[in-house]
Design a protein around this motif. Structure first.
Motif, short mmCIF file in Angstrom:
data_model
loop_
_atom_site.label_atom_id
_atom_site.label_comp_id
_atom_site.label_asym_id
_atom_site.label_seq_id
_atom_site.Cartn_x
_atom_site.Cartn_y
_atom_site.Cartn_z
N SER A 394 7.59 -2.78 22.25
CA SER A 394 8.84 -2.73 21.49
C SER A 394 9.53 -1.39 21.69
CB SER A 394 8.56 -2.97 20.01
OG SER A 394 9.74 -2.89 19.26
N GLN A 395 8.76 -0.31 21.76
CA GLN A 395 9.34 0.99 22.05
C GLN A 395 9.98 1.01 23.42
OE1 GLN A 395 6.33 3.98 21.55
NE2 GLN A 395 6.37 3.89 19.31
N LEU A 396 9.32 0.40 24.39
CA LEU A 396 9.87 0.35 25.74
C LEU A 396 11.18 -0.42 25.78
CD1 LEU A 396 9.69 0.76 28.81
CD2 LEU A 396 8.28 -1.30 28.91
N SER A 397 11.20 -1.62 25.17
CA SER A 397 12.43 -2.43 25.18
C SER A 397 13.54 -1.74 24.39
CB SER A 397 12.15 -3.81 24.60
OG SER A 397 11.67 -3.71 23.27
N SER A 398 13.20 -1.10 23.28
CA SER A 398 14.22 -0.38 22.50
C SER A 398 14.79 0.79 23.29
CB SER A 398 13.61 0.12 21.19
OG SER A 398 13.14 -0.94 20.39
N THR A 399 13.92 1.49 24.02
CA THR A 399 14.39 2.62 24.84
C THR A 399 15.36 2.15 25.90
OG1 THR A 399 12.31 3.79 24.47
CG2 THR A 399 13.65 4.50 26.33
N LEU A 400 15.01 1.08 26.60
CA LEU A 400 15.88 0.58 27.67
C LEU A 400 17.19 0.05 27.12
CD1 LEU A 400 13.25 -1.21 29.94
CD2 LEU A 400 14.28 1.05 30.25
N SER A 401 17.13 -0.66 25.98
CA SER A 401 18.37 -1.21 25.41
C SER A 401 19.29 -0.12 24.90
CB SER A 401 18.02 -2.18 24.28
OG SER A 401 17.32 -1.52 23.24
N ARG A 402 18.74 0.97 24.39
CA ARG A 402 19.58 2.05 23.88
C ARG A 402 20.24 2.87 24.98
NH1 ARG A 402 17.09 5.13 18.58
NH2 ARG A 402 16.55 3.29 17.36
N CYS A 403 19.49 3.09 26.05
CA CYS A 403 20.01 3.99 27.09
C CYS A 403 20.70 3.25 28.22
CB CYS A 403 18.90 4.86 27.65
SG CYS A 403 17.65 3.97 28.61
N ILE A 404 20.84 1.91 28.13
CA ILE A 404 21.40 1.15 29.24
C ILE A 404 22.85 1.55 29.51
CG2 ILE A 404 22.10 -0.77 27.74
CD1 ILE A 404 20.77 -1.00 31.35
N LYS A 405 23.63 1.83 28.46
CA LYS A 405 25.02 2.23 28.67
C LYS A 405 25.11 3.58 29.36
CE LYS A 405 26.93 -0.36 24.77
NZ LYS A 405 27.71 -0.29 23.48
N ASP A 406 24.28 4.51 28.94
CA ASP A 406 24.29 5.83 29.59
C ASP A 406 23.84 5.73 31.04
OD1 ASP A 406 25.12 7.00 27.24
OD2 ASP A 406 23.08 7.38 26.54
N ILE A 407 22.82 4.89 31.28
CA ILE A 407 22.32 4.74 32.65
C ILE A 407 23.37 4.09 33.55
CG2 ILE A 407 20.65 3.46 34.06
CD1 ILE A 407 18.55 4.04 32.02
N VAL A 408 24.05 3.05 33.05
CA VAL A 408 25.08 2.39 33.86
C VAL A 408 26.21 3.35 34.17
CG1 VAL A 408 26.83 0.57 33.83
CG2 VAL A 408 24.51 0.08 33.05
N PHE A 477 21.14 17.56 45.60
CA PHE A 477 22.00 16.86 44.63
C PHE A 477 21.39 15.53 44.19
CE2 PHE A 477 25.28 19.61 46.59
CZ PHE A 477 25.77 20.19 45.43
N VAL A 478 20.86 14.77 45.12
CA VAL A 478 20.37 13.44 44.78
C VAL A 478 18.97 13.50 44.19
CG1 VAL A 478 19.78 11.16 45.69
CG2 VAL A 478 21.82 12.34 46.51
N PHE A 479 18.08 14.23 44.82
CA PHE A 479 16.68 14.24 44.39
C PHE A 479 16.46 15.15 43.20
CE2 PHE A 479 12.21 15.52 44.70
CZ PHE A 479 11.61 14.28 44.69
N PHE A 486 18.59 10.99 35.47
CA PHE A 486 18.14 9.67 35.05
C PHE A 486 16.91 9.78 34.16
CE2 PHE A 486 20.52 7.59 38.60
CZ PHE A 486 21.14 6.63 37.83
N LEU A 487 15.94 10.55 34.61
CA LEU A 487 14.71 10.72 33.83
C LEU A 487 14.99 11.39 32.49
CD1 LEU A 487 12.25 11.84 36.66
CD2 LEU A 487 12.51 9.57 35.66
N ALA A 488 15.92 12.35 32.47
CA ALA A 488 16.25 13.04 31.22
C ALA A 488 16.88 12.08 30.21
CB ALA A 488 17.19 14.20 31.51
N ILE A 489 17.76 11.20 30.69
CA ILE A 489 18.38 10.22 29.79
C ILE A 489 17.32 9.31 29.17
CG2 ILE A 489 19.91 8.21 29.72
CD1 ILE A 489 21.63 9.58 31.84
N ILE A 490 16.43 8.81 30.00
CA ILE A 490 15.38 7.91 29.50
C ILE A 490 14.43 8.66 28.56
CG2 ILE A 490 13.44 6.46 30.18
CD1 ILE A 490 14.92 5.87 32.77
N ASN A 491 14.06 9.87 28.91
CA ASN A 491 13.13 10.65 28.10
C ASN A 491 13.73 10.99 26.74
OD1 ASN A 491 10.63 12.16 27.75
ND2 ASN A 491 11.90 13.99 27.91
#
Length: 624
Positions: A394-408, A477-479, A486-491
């Motif tokens: 549930s924590q995983l799904s909540s994390t992905l659902s919350r940050c999906i807009k920022d990631i996109v 720039f990329v790596f 990306f990792l910072a947003i998810i973390n």
């Protein structure tokens, strides 16, 4: 009064919520059990289609026809062919020797030569092999005016519009005349173009010497011309030991730039589906799969009618629809393949003196396998729907659902920079480095760079200045920047979700906990007699304590209050301090609040009574 009504509504809603949760959990457990049966059936079905012998058969055949060197030239095989001369050497050498096995290693004849060749003594050659050529017409490209005096012929790249349909050479024979296709085989997608069926075709003989003479005759009469753009070598094998067909296609593409690019296809398929008892067991799994598909489809139709547009707001419902669609496509492919095998297989096996085109059957069978592979992939992904009720998931799904807009939003910026570098690499290194030869190759090459797989020496050699600059700036720039963003947003989002869970914002229920609770209830029922004995023992101990208190001079009123306090304490401790729910956020109802209030009042009375007793004792001690 309003406060009491509010507490009453709170208590009622909690009971309704608890009942609704129990119903939902019971339904979820039933769906999970049913789905696990479906998944096991699907796994048996898919793994029953794949045979480890498929890999070994492909490996043996590829080693024979691709890696065998031309006599006298150890470095020349089908993979390394670059000229027409090398191609004819392969045709008259490794191909001829690989197709015709007419004796044992001691030159002893093992079977009637009227039957087909048996490659490696185990794989019977079905029918006879076929060689097919496609050509383009002259003047299919435009020559610049300054070169027209020295260049009179121009053969462009292959397209269906540029294809040459006219006869040439020794027109008395069929291999010099254009033949249209009479099969349903799909067009071939090669490195340099998409090639249709038909062309200049000849079939080999069952005699090795006749076939060799045929190759020599074609070579001496220039069957391969400047207009040749592709040659296909097709043949099929059957191994009865493992009940597998091996359909082989060797392709030599003649580039407009000169030279030859080779490719190959080895398809090991099981066209005779139902032979052994295990095959019939797989057939029963296929029938079970269709039953499950009907049941799941009915369930989803009911849900759509019940929830209407709200049904499509859940990502799991979309996954369910995608899975059902893939299942229907897989069933359709299976039915189509079985019908075609039933209609064509008998005819192909009878035509032993002609080319047997099994490529059509193998092509659709491979597509069916691919559809089944994608289906079982999404079937496993659907497991997350059921385990999402677990705290961690549930924590995983909540994390992905919350940050999906920022990631996109951030992904848009990432791919702008990524594609900019891909186009830069294609334009700068495309003519020198194979990894950047096309724009698509540039994109995949950059993904490999991110994973640590790169050819820096080739980039640097292609351009001594822009090569290192491209590589260093891309890595930075990329790596180092974008991927870490990306990792910072998810973390950061995960930290927020974890903080919310720590203060009690959790899902209504956790499936794992409820399964554990159900398991405990079952154990309690199995241990009912033992629990009754423990209860009787507690009752007896309570009576003994009460009798002892009477002998020590306590009145009956004090004993009843003590027993009532003990019962309250045990009930409240069991309700609020049990290990199962001690860290869950639970709203307090009106009845529970009243019980707690009465318990607190009784505690206050007991403390006041104990205080009076202590004061009496202290006065007696001071008087002494």
């Amino acid at each position: 009064m309003a406060e009491a009504s509010r507490w009453h509504r709170g208590g009622t809603s909690k009971h309704k919520l608890h009942y609704r949760n129990e119903v939902e959990i019971r339904t979820t457990l039933q769906e999970l059990l049913l789905y696990f049966i479906f998944l096991i059936n699907l796994c048996i079905l898919t793994f029953g289609m794949v045979n480890p012998h498929m890999y070994y058969l492909n490996k043996v055949m590829s080693s024979l026809f691709l890696d065998t060197s031309v006599p006298g030239e150890e470095r020349t095989n089908f993979k390394s062919i670059r000229s027409i001369t090398e191609f004819w050497k392969f045709m008259e050498g490794p191909l001829l020797e690989g197709l015709y096995w007419d004796s044992w290693y001691n030159n002893q004849q093992l079977y009637n030569l009227k039957n087909s060749s048996r490659i490696y003594y185990e794989n019977i050659l079905l029918g006879v092999p076929r060689v097919r050529q496609l050509k383009v017409r002259n003047n299919t490209c435009k020559v610049y005016s300054s070169f027209q005096s020295s260049i009179s012929e121009c053969y462009g790249k292959y397209t269906s519009a540029n294809e040459d349909l006219s006869n040439f050479g020794l027109t008395s024979n069929s291999e010099w005349r254009y033949s249209t296709s009479n099969t349903n085989s799909p067009w071939h997608w090669g490195f340099l173009g998409v090639y249709r069926n038909g062309g200049y075709i000849f079939t080999l003989s069952k005699s090795k010497s006749e076939t060799k003479n045929k190759f020599i005759d074609l070579r001496l009469n220039n069957w391969i011309t400047r207009g040749t753009r592709v040659i296909f070598i097709d043949f099929s094998l059957y191994n009865a030991n493992v009940n597998l067909f091996c359909i082989i296609r060797l392709v030599a593409e003649f580039s407009a730039t000169g030279g030859i690019i080779t490719s190959w296809q080895f398809y090991s398929v099981k066209l005779l589906r139902y032979v052994s008892y295990y095959d019939y067991f797989i057939a029963s799994c296929e029938i079970t799969f269709c039953i499950f598909l009907f049941v799941f489809t009915t369930q989803e139709v009911k849900k759509i009618k019940e929830f209407k547009s709200n049904y499509f707001k859940s990502i799991w419902n979309w996954l369910e629809l995608l899975l059902l669609l893939l299942c229907f496509v897989a069933v359709s492919f299976n039915i189509y393949c079985n019908i075609q095998i039933f209609l064509l297989l008998g005819q192909l096996l009878k035509s032993t003196e002609k080319y047997s085109d099994f490529y059509f059957l193998a092509y659709w069978h491979i597509y069916y396998n691919n559809i089944i592979a994608i289906t079982i992939f999404f079937a496993w992904i659907k497991i997350f729907k059921f385990i999402s009720f677990n705290k961690t998931m549930s924590q995983l799904s909540s994390t992905l659902s919350r940050c999906i807009k920022d990631i996109v939003g951030f992904a848009v910026m990432f791919f702008i920079i990524f594609f900019a570098y891909a186009q830069l690499g294609f334009l700068v290194f495309g003519s020198q480095v194979d990894d950047f030869s096309t724009f698509q190759n540039s994109i995949f090459a950059q993904f490999r760079i991110v994973l640590g797989d790169f050819n820096f020496a080739g980039i640097q050699q292609a351009n001594h200045i822009l090569g290192p600059i491209y590589f260093i700036t891309f890595i930075f720039f990329v790596f180092f920047v974008l991927l870490n963003m990306f990792l910072a947003i998810i973390n950061d989002t995960y930290s927020e979700v974890k903080a919310d869970y720590s203060i009690g914002r959790r899902p209504d229920f956790e499936l794992g906990k409820m399964i554990k609770q159900s398991y405990k209830n079952v154990l309690e029922k199995l241990r009912l007699k033992k629990a009754q004995k423990d209860e009787d023992k507690k009752t007896k101990d309570s009576r003994d304590l009460a009798e002892q208190a009477r002998r020590e001079g306590f009145d009956e009123n004090e004993i009843q209050k003590a027993e009532q306090m003990k019962k309250w304490k045990e009930r409240l401790e069991k309700k609020y301090y049990s290990e199962e729910i001690q860290d869950d956020y639970q709203p307090v109802t009106q009845q529970e609040f009243q019980e707690l209030f009465l318990y607190a009042v009784e505690l206050e009375k007991e403390l006041h009574y104990i205080n009076l007793k202590l004061n009496q004792v202290m006065r007696k001690l001071s008087a002494l």
